[in-house]
Enzyme design. Sequence first.
Site, PDB file in Angstrom:
ATOM      1  N   ARG A 167       4.194  -8.212  -1.070  1.00 18.86           N
ATOM      2  CA  ARG A 167       3.408  -7.013  -0.800  1.00 18.86           C
ATOM      3  C   ARG A 167       3.286  -6.240  -2.104  1.00 18.86           C
ATOM      4  O   ARG A 167       3.865  -6.620  -3.113  1.00 18.86           O
ATOM      5  CB  ARG A 167       3.995  -6.142   0.323  1.00 18.86           C
ATOM      6  CG  ARG A 167       5.439  -6.197   0.586  1.00 18.86           C
ATOM      7  CD  ARG A 167       6.278  -5.708  -0.562  1.00 18.86           C
ATOM      8  NE  ARG A 167       5.887  -4.391  -1.008  1.00 18.86           N
ATOM      9  CZ  ARG A 167       6.179  -3.885  -2.197  1.00 18.86           C
ATOM     10  NH1 ARG A 167       6.861  -4.590  -3.089  1.00 18.86           N
ATOM     11  NH2 ARG A 167       5.801  -2.668  -2.546  1.00 18.86           N
ATOM     12  N   GLY A 168       2.536  -5.151  -2.059  1.00 17.65           N
ATOM     13  CA  GLY A 168       2.256  -4.419  -3.290  1.00 17.65           C
ATOM     14  C   GLY A 168       0.877  -4.847  -3.759  1.00 17.65           C
ATOM     15  O   GLY A 168       0.626  -6.042  -3.909  1.00 17.65           O
ATOM     16  N   ALA A 169      -0.003  -3.854  -3.986  1.00 17.88           N
ATOM     17  CA  ALA A 169      -1.411  -4.171  -4.235  1.00 17.88           C
ATOM     18  C   ALA A 169      -1.620  -5.199  -5.350  1.00 17.88           C
ATOM     19  O   ALA A 169      -2.297  -6.215  -5.132  1.00 17.88           O
ATOM     20  CB  ALA A 169      -2.177  -2.874  -4.512  1.00 17.88           C
TER      21      ALA A 169
ATOM     22  N   ARG B 298      -5.099  -8.271   4.705  1.00 15.36           N
ATOM     23  CA  ARG B 298      -4.742  -6.849   4.722  1.00 15.36           C
ATOM     24  C   ARG B 298      -5.925  -6.032   4.210  1.00 15.36           C
ATOM     25  O   ARG B 298      -6.549  -6.402   3.216  1.00 15.36           O
ATOM     26  CB  ARG B 298      -3.473  -6.595   3.877  1.00 15.36           C
ATOM     27  CG  ARG B 298      -2.269  -7.396   4.417  1.00 15.36           C
ATOM     28  CD  ARG B 298      -0.964  -6.911   3.832  1.00 15.36           C
ATOM     29  NE  ARG B 298      -0.656  -5.565   4.312  1.00 15.36           N
ATOM     30  CZ  ARG B 298       0.294  -4.799   3.762  1.00 15.36           C
ATOM     31  NH1 ARG B 298       0.987  -5.230   2.741  1.00 15.36           N
ATOM     32  NH2 ARG B 298       0.531  -3.593   4.249  1.00 15.36           N
TER      33      ARG B 298
ATOM     34  N   GLN C  77      10.728  -0.249   1.764  1.00 21.40           N
ATOM     35  CA  GLN C  77      10.527  -0.817   0.427  1.00 21.40           C
ATOM     36  C   GLN C  77      11.334  -0.075  -0.640  1.00 21.40           C
ATOM     37  O   GLN C  77      11.735  -0.667  -1.640  1.00 21.40           O
ATOM     38  CB  GLN C  77       9.045  -0.755   0.028  1.00 21.40           C
ATOM     39  CG  GLN C  77       8.116  -1.660   0.828  1.00 21.40           C
ATOM     40  CD  GLN C  77       7.503  -0.945   2.009  1.00 21.40           C
ATOM     41  OE1 GLN C  77       8.093  -0.003   2.551  1.00 21.40           O
ATOM     42  NE2 GLN C  77       6.346  -1.394   2.443  1.00 21.40           N
TER      43      GLN C  77
ATOM     44  N   ASP D 279      -2.685   1.680  -3.692  1.00 24.60           N
ATOM     45  CA  ASP D 279      -3.319   0.501  -3.099  1.00 24.60           C
ATOM     46  C   ASP D 279      -4.822   0.511  -3.294  1.00 24.60           C
ATOM     47  O   ASP D 279      -5.464  -0.525  -3.300  1.00 24.60           O
ATOM     48  CB  ASP D 279      -2.964   0.401  -1.615  1.00 24.60           C
ATOM     49  CG  ASP D 279      -1.514  -0.010  -1.466  1.00 24.60           C
ATOM     50  OD1 ASP D 279      -0.638   0.865  -1.582  1.00 24.60           O
ATOM     51  OD2 ASP D 279      -1.255  -1.219  -1.293  1.00 24.60           O
TER      52      ASP D 279
ATOM     53  N   ASN E 250      -2.158   5.101  -0.767  1.00 23.49           N
ATOM     54  CA  ASN E 250      -0.882   4.465  -1.122  1.00 23.49           C
ATOM     55  C   ASN E 250      -0.011   4.479   0.131  1.00 23.49           C
ATOM     56  O   ASN E 250      -0.388   5.013   1.178  1.00 23.49           O
ATOM     57  CB  ASN E 250      -0.218   5.202  -2.295  1.00 23.49           C
ATOM     58  CG  ASN E 250       0.961   4.429  -2.875  1.00 23.49           C
ATOM     59  OD1 ASN E 250       0.889   3.222  -3.074  1.00 23.49           O
ATOM     60  ND2 ASN E 250       2.064   5.111  -3.118  1.00 23.49           N
ATOM     61  N   LYS E 251       1.140   3.890   0.029  1.00 24.21           N
ATOM     62  CA  LYS E 251       2.080   3.770   1.146  1.00 24.21           C
ATOM     63  C   LYS E 251       2.211   5.072   1.936  1.00 24.21           C
ATOM     64  O   LYS E 251       2.263   6.153   1.363  1.00 24.21           O
ATOM     65  CB  LYS E 251       3.442   3.367   0.565  1.00 24.21           C
ATOM     66  CG  LYS E 251       4.560   3.146   1.555  1.00 24.21           C
ATOM     67  CD  LYS E 251       4.225   2.198   2.671  1.00 24.21           C
ATOM     68  CE  LYS E 251       3.636   0.891   2.219  1.00 24.21           C
ATOM     69  NZ  LYS E 251       2.924   0.163   3.310  1.00 24.21           N
TER      70      LYS E 251
END
Lengths: 349, 349
Positions: free
Chosen positions: A45-47, A88, A197, A238, A248-249
């Site tokens: 995960r993570g853009a 996603r 995370q 993101d 973002n998250k």
Amino acid sequence: MLPTIEWNDEGVVMIDQRKLPGAEVYVTCKSPKEVARAIKTMVIRGAPAIGVAAAMGLALGVRSSKATGTQKLATEFYRVCEVMAATRPTAVNLFWAIDRMKRVFAESAGAGQSVDQIKVRLESEARMIHDEDVASCRAMGAHGATLVPETARVLTHCNAGALATAGYGTALGVIRGAVELGKKVVVMADETRPFLQGARLTAWELTRDGIDTTVITDNMSGAIMRAGEIDLVVVGADRIAANGDVANKIGTYTVAVLAKEHGIPFYVAAPISTIDLATPDGSTIPIEERNAREVTHVGPTRITPAAAHVRNPAFDVTPNRYVTAIITERGIARAPYFVSLKDLVTLEP
Amino acid sequence: MLPTIEWNDEGVVMIDQRKLPGAEVYVTCKSPKEVARAIKTMVIRGAPAIGVAAAMGLALGVRSSKATGTQKLATEFYRVCEVMAATRPTAVNLFWAIDRMKRVFAESAGAGQSVDQIKVRLESEARMIHDEDVASCRAMGAHGATLVPETARVLTHCNAGALATAGYGTALGVIRGAVELGKKVVVMADETRPFLQGARLTAWELTRDGIDTTVITDNMSGAIMRAGEIDLVVVGADRIAANGDVANKIGTYTVAVLAKEHGIPFYVAAPISTIDLATPDGSTIPIEERNAREVTHVGPTRITPAAAHVRNPAFDVTPNRYVTAIITERGIARAPYFVSLKDLVTLEP
């Protein structure tokens, strides 16, 4: 350096981020479907890392194809692109990487390259996307480090680290860059429910590098800022809209509001590939709603009663007015972002 | 009504709040030490409930005493008061209840009552504290309900419900009061890490009453407020200073800042026994730092790496400027609180 994702003869190897910090398990995806599933289930995960994984997944699809003609290969390739794009919705790096691979495919095919030549070309492009991502994180780190005081207590949210990229990290790259300059940095990591995370990944990779890290629950950051214990905030992104609104998250927006309330600089670190000039502002960024189980359970433990509803938006949007600066590999953008971001994106690299 | 805590022939019976919502287990404390331990380990929690538990624990100590003379009984009683006072530092209701029991003891002893008479008197006082708490929650609910619109989406943090009181609840009492008036109320409950009082307790007791409840992680409230989905916030309190600064569960301050940023009313519901006129402002309220394990683990699952530090302040202080109104059983206080709170406290009940 921490190997988040690697290309090898067998397929695409990833560290399983669902199992950290308890176990260091490596997963080998041998087909693009396995890569897509790994993205969807957050093995990776993570853009920026999602972008790299998608590119490698596409290269893998082409490599394993039995097609003998370019036309057949193209049909398969575009089908795999669709599978990858459906994993996603929020991180724009995914679509950026797919588009880049599509462009390369079209160029190669258009130039009359053979199936084998196209396979080599796509594999090479995917590796390039990987290597460029590490390089851009390092450049981001160098630019961002100039914003960090000699002694700094830095709050970060989620994981925008080596694990969210091909290596080094975006927000955590800024922290690593500051540490490399000899600055004295300690980090507060929001645990970042529901997927944790911050607690699991940021704390793991920073302490592995010997950087002093304290985990707090997401609801502690306000009190800790009010106590004067945070000098700056740095997070990843993101997707960044043309006007500087930042997806973002989930929880990033709350941190940004708190930072503003306490006069603390709020920085976003992200590669140019995260900036989406086609999205005018944050209101049109699609926000993924993930499975309720991420909220209702932690490990095997159920924490909510069955009768209660649950929400699980994975991201939120922070309006540009809360963002002190956006740190990219090409330099630092400040308001008005619709000018500064466009300038950076169109800058010749 | 949900029996949070009851006095019976065997001792003090409590529902074990650590085990909810998974299991409904009742614990009988047969000595004041067991009551003190139940408070410390959060078998029972919530400022008003802690006060009731402490009073019952003191009555229990006196009841089980072998002392034949008042002097000996007094020595034992004051020792038990110390044990009880050392359980948790922030909720002032604990000290308020202990002081009230001490006053009753001194009065009875001063009036020449026998050991048996004192035992009866203290048991009766503890029961009275219990019953008054339910009554004051209901009164708070009636006052607070007037502040709730006909249709309302209410955000609450932690559990200020029946489980945090002798019954009915403070913040959740306001919600129950509004529902009883026929208002259409839906509730968003912050899960409230690390102890998850929102996810586990608020969601459990509200859905048990048929009130529509959605659990969100603590970091979602900002985004949900920004989306216009919250009409008001109501929370409880562990101690309210003379100037209206409010100590409450960690994360309350963050919610208050977010509410202000979005122009959403932020209400605090608490009995008069939570108001501490001896504390001029929030800066001198002691904030309990609890065991790191609450943050590092959820159930058996470890979520942080061993090398990371952890913080666990159980409470934070919300400055009075974020508080729209304070709802008590005697009415609603508004700024300037140093006047309005003093007026309510000194009001003849």
